[in-house]
Design an enzyme around this catalytic site. Structure first.
Site, PDB file in Angstrom:
ATOM      1  N   MET A   1       0.800  -1.363   0.010  1.00 46.13           N
ATOM      2  CA  MET A   1      -0.024   0.051  -0.003  1.00 46.13           C
ATOM      3  C   MET A   1       0.836   1.309  -0.010  1.00 46.13           C
ATOM      4  O   MET A   1       0.476   2.410   0.240  1.00 46.13           O
ATOM      5  CB  MET A   1      -0.929  -0.096   1.110  1.00 46.13           C
ATOM      6  CG  MET A   1      -2.000  -1.068   1.304  1.00 46.13           C
ATOM      7  SD  MET A   1      -3.417  -0.876   2.001  1.00 46.13           S
ATOM      8  CE  MET A   1      -3.114  -0.787   3.513  1.00 46.13           C
TER       9      MET A   1
ATOM     10  N   LEU B   1       6.578   3.167   1.434  1.00 46.27           N
ATOM     11  CA  LEU B   1       7.657   2.008   1.602  1.00 46.27           C
ATOM     12  C   LEU B   1       8.690   2.308   2.637  1.00 46.27           C
ATOM     13  O   LEU B   1       9.122   3.403   2.666  1.00 46.27           O
ATOM     14  CB  LEU B   1       8.249   1.787   0.088  1.00 46.27           C
ATOM     15  CG  LEU B   1       7.231   1.549  -0.860  1.00 46.27           C
ATOM     16  CD1 LEU B   1       7.807   1.184  -2.311  1.00 46.27           C
ATOM     17  CD2 LEU B   1       6.456   0.339  -0.506  1.00 46.27           C
TER      18      LEU B   1
ATOM     19  N   HIS C   1       9.508  -3.389   3.316  1.00 49.77           N
ATOM     20  CA  HIS C   1       8.943  -3.531   2.099  1.00 49.77           C
ATOM     21  C   HIS C   1      10.289  -3.993   1.344  1.00 49.77           C
ATOM     22  O   HIS C   1      10.111  -4.927   0.358  1.00 49.77           O
ATOM     23  CB  HIS C   1       8.445  -2.383   1.484  1.00 49.77           C
ATOM     24  CG  HIS C   1       7.254  -2.023   2.022  1.00 49.77           C
ATOM     25  ND1 HIS C   1       6.934  -0.677   2.737  1.00 49.77           N
ATOM     26  CD2 HIS C   1       5.908  -2.686   2.284  1.00 49.77           C
ATOM     27  CE1 HIS C   1       5.584  -0.651   3.262  1.00 49.77           C
ATOM     28  NE2 HIS C   1       4.917  -1.915   2.968  1.00 49.77           N
TER      29      HIS C   1
ATOM     30  N   ASP D   1       2.230  -9.174   8.823  1.00 46.17           N
ATOM     31  CA  ASP D   1       1.126  -9.467   8.937  1.00 46.17           C
ATOM     32  C   ASP D   1       0.704 -11.131   8.768  1.00 46.17           C
ATOM     33  O   ASP D   1       0.319 -11.307   7.525  1.00 46.17           O
ATOM     34  CB  ASP D   1       0.357  -8.871   7.562  1.00 46.17           C
ATOM     35  CG  ASP D   1       0.619  -7.250   7.668  1.00 46.17           C
ATOM     36  OD1 ASP D   1      -0.231  -6.623   8.332  1.00 46.17           O
ATOM     37  OD2 ASP D   1       1.791  -6.772   6.942  1.00 46.17           O
TER      38      ASP D   1
ATOM     39  N   SER E   1       6.768  -0.253   9.758  1.00 47.44           N
ATOM     40  CA  SER E   1       5.171  -0.127   9.297  1.00 47.44           C
ATOM     41  C   SER E   1       5.052   1.144   8.761  1.00 47.44           C
ATOM     42  O   SER E   1       5.658   2.498   9.251  1.00 47.44           O
ATOM     43  CB  SER E   1       4.147  -0.425  10.478  1.00 47.44           C
ATOM     44  OG  SER E   1       3.069   0.003   9.975  1.00 47.44           O
TER      45      SER E   1
ATOM     46  N   ARG F   1       2.246   2.970   8.884  1.00 47.35           N
ATOM     47  CA  ARG F   1       1.628   3.567   9.673  1.00 47.35           C
ATOM     48  C   ARG F   1       2.589   4.306  10.908  1.00 47.35           C
ATOM     49  O   ARG F   1       2.103   5.295  11.379  1.00 47.35           O
ATOM     50  CB  ARG F   1       0.578   2.698  10.567  1.00 47.35           C
ATOM     51  CG  ARG F   1      -0.460   2.506   9.715  1.00 47.35           C
ATOM     52  CD  ARG F   1      -1.586   1.785  10.634  1.00 47.35           C
ATOM     53  NE  ARG F   1      -2.843   1.858  10.055  1.00 47.35           N
ATOM     54  CZ  ARG F   1      -3.292   0.528   9.060  1.00 47.35           C
ATOM     55  NH1 ARG F   1      -2.314  -0.301   8.882  1.00 47.35           N
ATOM     56  NH2 ARG F   1      -4.244   0.823   8.480  1.00 47.35           N
TER      57      ARG F   1
HETATM   58  P1  AMP Z   1       1.636  -3.078   3.402  1.00 50.25           P
HETATM   59  O1  AMP Z   1       2.047  -1.832   2.323  1.00 50.25           O
HETATM   60  O2  AMP Z   1       1.530  -2.511   4.791  1.00 50.25           O
HETATM   61  O3  AMP Z   1       0.142  -3.729   2.845  1.00 50.25           O
HETATM   62  O4  AMP Z   1       2.416  -4.290   3.371  1.00 50.25           O
HETATM   63  C1  AMP Z   1       3.191  -4.899   2.134  1.00 50.25           C
HETATM   64  C2  AMP Z   1       3.819  -6.066   2.560  1.00 50.25           C
HETATM   65  O5  AMP Z   1       4.894  -5.644   3.232  1.00 50.25           O
HETATM   66  C3  AMP Z   1       2.900  -7.136   3.271  1.00 50.25           C
HETATM   67  O6  AMP Z   1       3.218  -8.394   2.881  1.00 50.25           O
HETATM   68  C4  AMP Z   1       3.441  -7.025   4.657  1.00 50.25           C
HETATM   69  O7  AMP Z   1       3.468  -7.969   5.670  1.00 50.25           O
HETATM   70  C5  AMP Z   1       4.816  -6.621   4.284  1.00 50.25           C
HETATM   71  N1  AMP Z   1       5.794  -6.014   5.496  1.00 50.25           N
HETATM   72  C6  AMP Z   1       5.249  -4.811   6.002  1.00 50.25           C
HETATM   73  N2  AMP Z   1       5.963  -4.278   7.009  1.00 50.25           N
HETATM   74  C7  AMP Z   1       6.733  -5.462   7.168  1.00 50.25           C
HETATM   75  C8  AMP Z   1       8.130  -5.413   7.932  1.00 50.25           C
HETATM   76  N3  AMP Z   1       8.310  -4.499   8.971  1.00 50.25           N
HETATM   77  N4  AMP Z   1       8.743  -6.540   7.805  1.00 50.25           N
HETATM   78  C9  AMP Z   1       8.480  -7.281   6.820  1.00 50.25           C
HETATM   79  N5  AMP Z   1       7.543  -7.222   5.868  1.00 50.25           N
HETATM   80  C10 AMP Z   1       6.669  -6.205   6.081  1.00 50.25           C
END
Ligand code: AMP
Length: 280
Positions: A29, A32, A36, A151, A186, A188
């Protein structure tokens, strides 16, 4: 870095890679961070090209203010991905391109794993996730798709999704990337001020404490311990659960043969943070 907003253009560029069966995909989303990037790096090791989607999916949000405030930093995201060696394409469609006229989630029979934790606290969340990932999978037709254990429940849901839809896509889970102070990275976190960022480290500290006490204490004692720790903190605990890693069901008694993981969702003001850790 090539950034695609239209499906046709992306498909044209992917065409020569199809025969090699080595297209990697990482749905995100945006906003980054190094977490990511770790997924993209892993994908680049095993694939001839990697597609990173950047799309804030409306159907997985149960809170409109959370959706509105979700950080959007496309330019920075592109710059960050440009630091990597290898063939990376960004796909950032608008809602209409991906969903068509009606922006609804499909109802999936994802089984019991979908009604635990995030499923219980965010109504319709996993139907939204499964819908958007299925739409992306069917456009991109990747051979391998990479998801973070950050997640953890979502990762299990996606494995179930490819089973239900009989998609020939390998789902690869990747470890959680943390800040030096332990805070799980994250998007967030970008909404947190300096003090909030510091206070949020309590989440991983508690998870570590649970891990170190896991053999000695009962589940009930651990639940109590976590409850007390949060009462003394500035964060509001939404849930803490020790669950069987396979079924994601909350456990009340440990069994030697099972693998367990602790999961936390907590709020720092209105920002919702999640984290988890393997316990044995
Ligand atoms: P998101 O942009 O939050 O939807 O995350 C995209 C992908 O990145 C998802 O598969 C998340 O689980 C992964 N992700 C997000 N934060 C982390 C992190 N700290 N370590 C590993 N993978 C992550």
């Amino acid at each position: 870095m090539m950034v695609f907003t239209k499906t046709e253009n992306l498909l044209k560029i992917l065409l020569p890679y199809r025969a090699q069966n080595k297209i990697g995909f990482i749905p995100t989303m945006g906003a980054l961070h190094t977490g990511h990037l770790s997924l993209v790096k892993k994908a680049l090791e095993k694939n001839d090209c990697v597609v990173v989607s950047i799309f804030v999916n409306p159907t997985q949000f149960d809170n409109s203010s959370d959706l509105k405030k979700y950080p959007r930093t496309l330019e920075k995201d592109v710059t960050l991905l440009e630091t990597l060696q290898g063939t990376v394409y960004i796909f950032t469609p608008d809602t209409k391109t991906l969903y068509g006229e009606t922006v609804n989630s499909k109802k999936y029979r994802l089984g019991a794993i979908a009604s635990e934790m995030e499923g219980r606290h965010r109504k319709g969340h996993f139907d939204g996730v499964a819908t958007v990932i299925s739409l992306f999978f069917k456009v991109i037709l990747p051979n391998n798709a990479y998801f973070g254990q950050k997640d953890f429940q979502q990762l299990q849901i996606i494995k179930k999704l490819v089973e239900i839809e009989k998609l020939p896509i390998k789902i690869i889970g990747c470890p959680i990337v943390r800040e030096k102070n332990g805070l799980a990275m994250s998007s967030r976190n970008k909404r947190l001020g300096q003090q909030q960022l510091e206070n949020a480290t309590i989440i991983s500290k508690i998870l570590k404490e649970v891990r170190s006490q896991f053999k000695k204490k009962s589940i009930q004692e651990l639940n109590k311990l976590v409850e007390n720790r949060f009462k003394q903190s500035s964060l509001q605990l939404e849930y803490f659960e020790i669950a069987n890693e396979k079924t994601l069901k909350t456990v009340s008694r440990k069994r030697k043969e099972n693998k367990y993981r602790a999961f936390i969702a907590a709020f720092s003001k209105e920002v919702r943070l999640i984290d988890n850790m393997a316990l044995n």
